[in-house]
Write a protein that holds these residues in place. Structure first.
Motif, PDB file in Angstrom:
ATOM      1  N   GLU A  29      16.797  10.208 -21.210  1.00  0.00           N
ATOM      2  CA  GLU A  29      17.616   9.416 -21.766  1.00  0.00           C
ATOM      3  C   GLU A  29      19.227   9.457 -21.382  1.00  0.00           C
ATOM      4  O   GLU A  29      19.496   8.342 -21.399  1.00  0.00           O
ATOM      5  N   ALA A  32      18.797   6.718 -18.641  1.00  0.00           N
ATOM      6  CA  ALA A  32      18.803   5.543 -19.307  1.00  0.00           C
ATOM      7  C   ALA A  32      19.921   5.008 -19.831  1.00  0.00           C
ATOM      8  O   ALA A  32      20.170   3.754 -20.036  1.00  0.00           O
ATOM      9  N   ASP A  86      19.138   0.941 -15.120  1.00  0.00           N
ATOM     10  CA  ASP A  86      18.030   0.234 -14.754  1.00  0.00           C
ATOM     11  C   ASP A  86      16.964   1.035 -14.324  1.00  0.00           C
ATOM     12  O   ASP A  86      15.622   0.704 -14.809  1.00  0.00           O
ATOM     13  N   ARG A  89      15.210   2.795 -17.208  1.00  0.00           N
ATOM     14  CA  ARG A  89      14.555   2.000 -18.165  1.00  0.00           C
ATOM     15  C   ARG A  89      13.316   1.325 -17.621  1.00  0.00           C
ATOM     16  O   ARG A  89      12.418   1.037 -18.471  1.00  0.00           O
ATOM     17  N   GLU A  90      13.481   0.660 -16.309  1.00  0.00           N
ATOM     18  CA  GLU A  90      12.073   0.581 -15.702  1.00  0.00           C
ATOM     19  C   GLU A  90      11.133   1.468 -15.699  1.00  0.00           C
ATOM     20  O   GLU A  90       9.755   1.044 -16.157  1.00  0.00           O
ATOM     21  N   PHE A  92      10.478   4.107 -17.385  1.00  0.00           N
ATOM     22  CA  PHE A  92      10.083   4.782 -18.760  1.00  0.00           C
ATOM     23  C   PHE A  92       9.983   3.705 -19.748  1.00  0.00           C
ATOM     24  O   PHE A  92       9.540   3.769 -20.985  1.00  0.00           O
ATOM     25  N   ASP A  93      10.020   2.348 -19.206  1.00  0.00           N
ATOM     26  CA  ASP A  93       9.567   1.229 -19.964  1.00  0.00           C
ATOM     27  C   ASP A  93       7.959   1.538 -20.639  1.00  0.00           C
ATOM     28  O   ASP A  93       7.227   1.916 -19.863  1.00  0.00           O
ATOM     29  N   PHE A  94       7.896   1.061 -21.655  1.00  0.00           N
ATOM     30  CA  PHE A  94       6.747   1.273 -22.507  1.00  0.00           C
ATOM     31  C   PHE A  94       5.326   0.547 -21.699  1.00  0.00           C
ATOM     32  O   PHE A  94       4.566   1.123 -21.380  1.00  0.00           O
ATOM     33  N   GLN A  95       5.557  -0.864 -21.031  1.00  0.00           N
ATOM     34  CA  GLN A  95       4.676  -1.594 -20.388  1.00  0.00           C
ATOM     35  C   GLN A  95       4.223  -0.416 -19.167  1.00  0.00           C
ATOM     36  O   GLN A  95       3.214  -0.476 -18.538  1.00  0.00           O
ATOM     37  N   HIS A  96       5.154  -0.124 -18.370  1.00  0.00           N
ATOM     38  CA  HIS A  96       5.116   0.576 -17.119  1.00  0.00           C
ATOM     39  C   HIS A  96       4.207   1.670 -17.179  1.00  0.00           C
ATOM     40  O   HIS A  96       3.472   2.199 -16.609  1.00  0.00           O
TER      41      HIS A  96
END
Length: 109
Positions: A29, A32, A86, A89-90, A92-96
Motif C-alpha cells: 500500500e 502504491a 506506478d 500499481r502495475e 499488484f494490479d488485479f489483471q496482473h
C-alpha cells in the motif's frame, strides 16, 4: 480502508520494522501511494521491493534502521514517488495478479 491513500499521502516515508512477514500488505500500500520506504528483511516485502523505492535493513538492527530512516529522509528527492507508485500499481494490479495465478494453474496442468 476507504481513506488509506489519504493517510499515506500525509507522510513522507513508510517504515516497516518487523521480524517476520509473509507478504506485508502495508508495504504494498505504501509503495502504491508512492512513498519511499525503509523495511526490514523479514521474509515477505523484500521479494517485491525495488531498489529505487528506499532501503532494506537487517531485522532487529536498530542502528541500521535508524541510519536508513535518516538517509531516506535526508534524500527524499532521490526516491521518485511517481515511479514507485506506478511500479506497485502495475505489480499488484488485479489483471496482473490474475494472470500470475492462471500461469501457475497452467503450469500445474
Amino acid at each position: 480502508h476507504q481513506n488509506i491513500h489519504e493517510y499515506y499521502s500525509t507522510h513522507d516515508i513508510f517504515v516497516l520494522s518487523s521480524l517476520s512477514e509473509s507478504f506485508s500488505v502495508v508495504t504494498a500500500e505504501a509503495l502504491a501511494s508512492g512513498l519511499p520506504c525503509v523495511i526490514t528483511r523479514c521474509g515477505g516485502p523484500e521479494t517485491f521491493f525495488p531498489d529505487f523505492a528506499g532501503r532494506i535493513v537487517p531485522p532487529a538492527d536498530w542502528q541500521a534502521l535508524a541510519s536508513a530512516i535518516e538517509d531516506v529522509r535526508n534524500n527524499l528527492t532521490e526516491y521518485p514517488n511517481q515511479k514507485i507508485a506506478d511500479y506497485a500499481r502495475e505489480l499488484f494490479d488485479f489483471q496482473h495478479v490474475a494472470r500470475q495465478i492462471v500461469n501457475v494453474y497452467e503450469e500445474l496442468v
